[in-house]
Scaffold this motif. Sequence first.
Motif, PDB file in Angstrom:
ATOM      1  N   ILE A   1      -7.804   5.607  -1.064  1.00  0.00           N
ATOM      2  CA  ILE A   1      -6.650   6.486  -0.930  1.00  0.00           C
ATOM      3  C   ILE A   1      -7.055   8.076  -1.000  1.00  0.00           C
ATOM      4  O   ILE A   1      -7.921   8.490  -1.505  1.00  0.00           O
ATOM      5  N   THR A   2      -6.231   8.728  -0.090  1.00  0.00           N
ATOM      6  CA  THR A   2      -6.360  10.141   0.130  1.00  0.00           C
ATOM      7  C   THR A   2      -4.974  10.870  -0.127  1.00  0.00           C
ATOM      8  O   THR A   2      -4.117  10.203   0.331  1.00  0.00           O
ATOM      9  N   TYR A   3      -4.879  11.645  -1.087  1.00  0.00           N
ATOM     10  CA  TYR A   3      -3.928  12.343  -1.350  1.00  0.00           C
ATOM     11  C   TYR A   3      -3.470  13.580  -0.392  1.00  0.00           C
ATOM     12  O   TYR A   3      -4.499  14.394  -0.367  1.00  0.00           O
ATOM     13  N   ILE A   4      -2.458  13.772   0.003  1.00  0.00           N
ATOM     14  CA  ILE A   4      -2.124  14.946   0.932  1.00  0.00           C
ATOM     15  C   ILE A   4      -0.684  15.534   0.343  1.00  0.00           C
ATOM     16  O   ILE A   4       0.142  14.949  -0.073  1.00  0.00           O
ATOM     17  N   GLU A   5      -0.890  16.940   0.258  1.00  0.00           N
ATOM     18  CA  GLU A   5       0.421  17.498  -0.235  1.00  0.00           C
ATOM     19  C   GLU A   5       1.605  17.354   0.626  1.00  0.00           C
ATOM     20  O   GLU A   5       1.565  17.412   1.886  1.00  0.00           O
ATOM     21  N   SER A   6       2.581  16.985   0.110  1.00  0.00           N
ATOM     22  CA  SER A   6       3.914  16.724   0.798  1.00  0.00           C
ATOM     23  C   SER A   6       5.240  17.010   0.042  1.00  0.00           C
ATOM     24  O   SER A   6       4.961  17.265  -1.059  1.00  0.00           O
ATOM     25  N   THR A   7       6.194  16.895   0.689  1.00  0.00           N
ATOM     26  CA  THR A   7       7.590  17.108   0.032  1.00  0.00           C
ATOM     27  C   THR A   7       7.959  15.963  -0.546  1.00  0.00           C
ATOM     28  O   THR A   7       8.963  15.842  -1.288  1.00  0.00           O
ATOM     29  N   GLU A   8       7.482  14.625  -0.286  1.00  0.00           N
ATOM     30  CA  GLU A   8       7.820  13.448  -0.772  1.00  0.00           C
ATOM     31  C   GLU A   8       6.518  12.703  -1.095  1.00  0.00           C
ATOM     32  O   GLU A   8       5.430  12.821  -0.426  1.00  0.00           O
ATOM     33  N   GLU A   9       6.854  11.698  -2.146  1.00  0.00           N
ATOM     34  CA  GLU A   9       5.793  11.086  -2.630  1.00  0.00           C
ATOM     35  C   GLU A   9       5.942   9.608  -2.178  1.00  0.00           C
ATOM     36  O   GLU A   9       6.664   8.823  -2.701  1.00  0.00           O
ATOM     37  N   ARG A  10       5.241   9.382  -1.171  1.00  0.00           N
ATOM     38  CA  ARG A  10       5.501   8.189  -0.338  1.00  0.00           C
ATOM     39  C   ARG A  10       4.092   8.058   0.708  1.00  0.00           C
ATOM     40  O   ARG A  10       3.286   8.794   0.623  1.00  0.00           O
ATOM     41  N   THR A  11       4.008   6.741   0.847  1.00  0.00           N
ATOM     42  CA  THR A  11       2.822   6.471   1.989  1.00  0.00           C
ATOM     43  C   THR A  11       3.082   7.212   3.322  1.00  0.00           C
ATOM     44  O   THR A  11       3.968   6.891   3.960  1.00  0.00           O
ATOM     45  N   LEU A  12       2.214   7.818   3.897  1.00  0.00           N
ATOM     46  CA  LEU A  12       2.368   8.851   5.053  1.00  0.00           C
ATOM     47  C   LEU A  12       2.011   7.962   6.248  1.00  0.00           C
ATOM     48  O   LEU A  12       2.520   7.904   7.277  1.00  0.00           O
ATOM     49  N   LYS A  13       0.506   7.427   6.072  1.00  0.00           N
ATOM     50  CA  LYS A  13       0.061   6.846   7.286  1.00  0.00           C
ATOM     51  C   LYS A  13      -1.134   5.769   6.662  1.00  0.00           C
ATOM     52  O   LYS A  13      -1.602   5.928   5.584  1.00  0.00           O
ATOM     53  N   THR A  14      -1.635   4.837   7.640  1.00  0.00           N
ATOM     54  CA  THR A  14      -2.757   3.944   7.390  1.00  0.00           C
ATOM     55  C   THR A  14      -3.698   4.245   8.638  1.00  0.00           C
ATOM     56  O   THR A  14      -3.164   4.502   9.601  1.00  0.00           O
ATOM     57  N   ILE A  15      -4.969   4.444   8.297  1.00  0.00           N
ATOM     58  CA  ILE A  15      -5.731   4.386   9.511  1.00  0.00           C
ATOM     59  C   ILE A  15      -6.901   3.291   9.187  1.00  0.00           C
ATOM     60  O   ILE A  15      -7.562   3.241   8.018  1.00  0.00           O
ATOM     61  N   PRO A  16      -7.010   2.029   9.889  1.00  0.00           N
ATOM     62  CA  PRO A  16      -6.107   1.872  11.290  1.00  0.00           C
ATOM     63  C   PRO A  16      -4.723   1.769  10.991  1.00  0.00           C
ATOM     64  O   PRO A  16      -4.259   1.407   9.673  1.00  0.00           O
ATOM     65  N   TYR A  17      -3.957   1.894  12.001  1.00  0.00           N
ATOM     66  CA  TYR A  17      -2.481   1.919  11.896  1.00  0.00           C
ATOM     67  C   TYR A  17      -1.853   0.413  11.680  1.00  0.00           C
ATOM     68  O   TYR A  17      -2.890  -0.446  11.970  1.00  0.00           O
ATOM     69  N   ALA A  18      -0.673   0.278  11.298  1.00  0.00           N
ATOM     70  CA  ALA A  18      -0.307  -1.044  11.053  1.00  0.00           C
ATOM     71  C   ALA A  18      -0.106  -1.907  12.205  1.00  0.00           C
ATOM     72  O   ALA A  18       0.087  -1.484  13.431  1.00  0.00           O
ATOM     73  N   GLY A  19      -0.644  -3.059  12.177  1.00  0.00           N
ATOM     74  CA  GLY A  19      -0.459  -4.031  13.240  1.00  0.00           C
ATOM     75  C   GLY A  19      -2.174  -4.067  13.880  1.00  0.00           C
ATOM     76  O   GLY A  19      -2.440  -4.931  14.807  1.00  0.00           O
ATOM     77  N   THR A  20      -2.951  -3.452  13.414  1.00  0.00           N
ATOM     78  CA  THR A  20      -4.370  -3.360  13.940  1.00  0.00           C
ATOM     79  C   THR A  20      -4.990  -4.416  13.597  1.00  0.00           C
ATOM     80  O   THR A  20      -4.935  -4.900  12.340  1.00  0.00           O
ATOM     81  N   SER A  21      -5.936  -5.230  14.170  1.00  0.00           N
ATOM     82  CA  SER A  21      -6.709  -6.272  13.525  1.00  0.00           C
ATOM     83  C   SER A  21      -8.131  -5.907  13.289  1.00  0.00           C
ATOM     84  O   SER A  21      -8.855  -5.023  14.019  1.00  0.00           O
ATOM     85  N   VAL A  22      -8.626  -6.043  12.096  1.00  0.00           N
ATOM     86  CA  VAL A  22      -9.772  -5.693  11.519  1.00  0.00           C
ATOM     87  C   VAL A  22     -10.684  -6.856  10.811  1.00  0.00           C
ATOM     88  O   VAL A  22      -9.979  -7.806  10.245  1.00  0.00           O
ATOM     89  N   LYS A  23     -11.808  -6.568  10.412  1.00  0.00           N
ATOM     90  CA  LYS A  23     -12.326  -7.563   9.773  1.00  0.00           C
ATOM     91  C   LYS A  23     -12.253  -7.468   8.169  1.00  0.00           C
ATOM     92  O   LYS A  23     -11.782  -6.485   7.862  1.00  0.00           O
TER      93      LYS A  23
END
Length: 291
Positions: A60-82
Amino acid sequence: MKLILRLWLVTFGIIILWIYFLFISPKIFNNRIIEIPDVVNLSEADAVEILNEKKIKYQITYIESTEERTLKTIPYAGTSVKANYVVSLYIGKIMPASYKSYLGRALEDVMQEIELMCNHHGLELKIEYEETDSIVGGIIIKESLIDGSILNQGDELQLTISANHSSFMMPNFVGLSIEEALQLLNTYGLKANISYIQTPIDEDIVLFQSTPPNTIVHKHNPYALDLYVSKGVTSTTVVQVDSFIETILNLGYELEVNYVNSNELENKLVAFKVQKLYDSNIVKYILWITK
């Protein structure tokens, strides 16, 4: 004999299990392909719960924002990984705002910024004045909040401003009309020597002042401020080039002269260009003169 055989069998079994968990099992399970779920806009708790259910590793990496929510994932949703891939989960956090000190600054310059800060964070602003002879008037000399302290709703910000009725900081008159400059000078009780010079600039504009801006000056000082004011020109062909060049150089401005062939009289100004007008430090005149 049977005991020795059993010991050998147990030892052999341990070796087999060790080989399996160390070499075989990782290849089987870590090569498992998984798809990153869409957790964007979910709360941190919900996003973590989904990733744990799918046995997906994450950091988890926290980023300053006006809302407390999940901003993104890397890789993005739908990506296939091991299965052993570590997904980066970026969570927005409302970070507490901290106070930035205004000590030593002129209240007039930062008042709008202070009012916006107080309105945004629900602070109560109080201003008081303190008479002093060592600092010019209008400077913030005390503040109730400490630099870097967290701002909370309902906090009181009390600013103490210097009050000095005997001195002030010289304003910048360059670029003002002479009427505006004289009104300001009268406010501070200062005298001025005004010199008009012929320049290709709007009429009655202050071009130069003898005392630099922000110089500490005492009110009703007998010293007279020298102001050079433009009186404009009606036609560039009537400007006496030599006197015009002398005036530009005396004011400390940069000068570039270009000579052009002409059937008219020599040494007459036919065109000009002024760069960064009204900046008394870096004004540059470019002249085109007949030869």
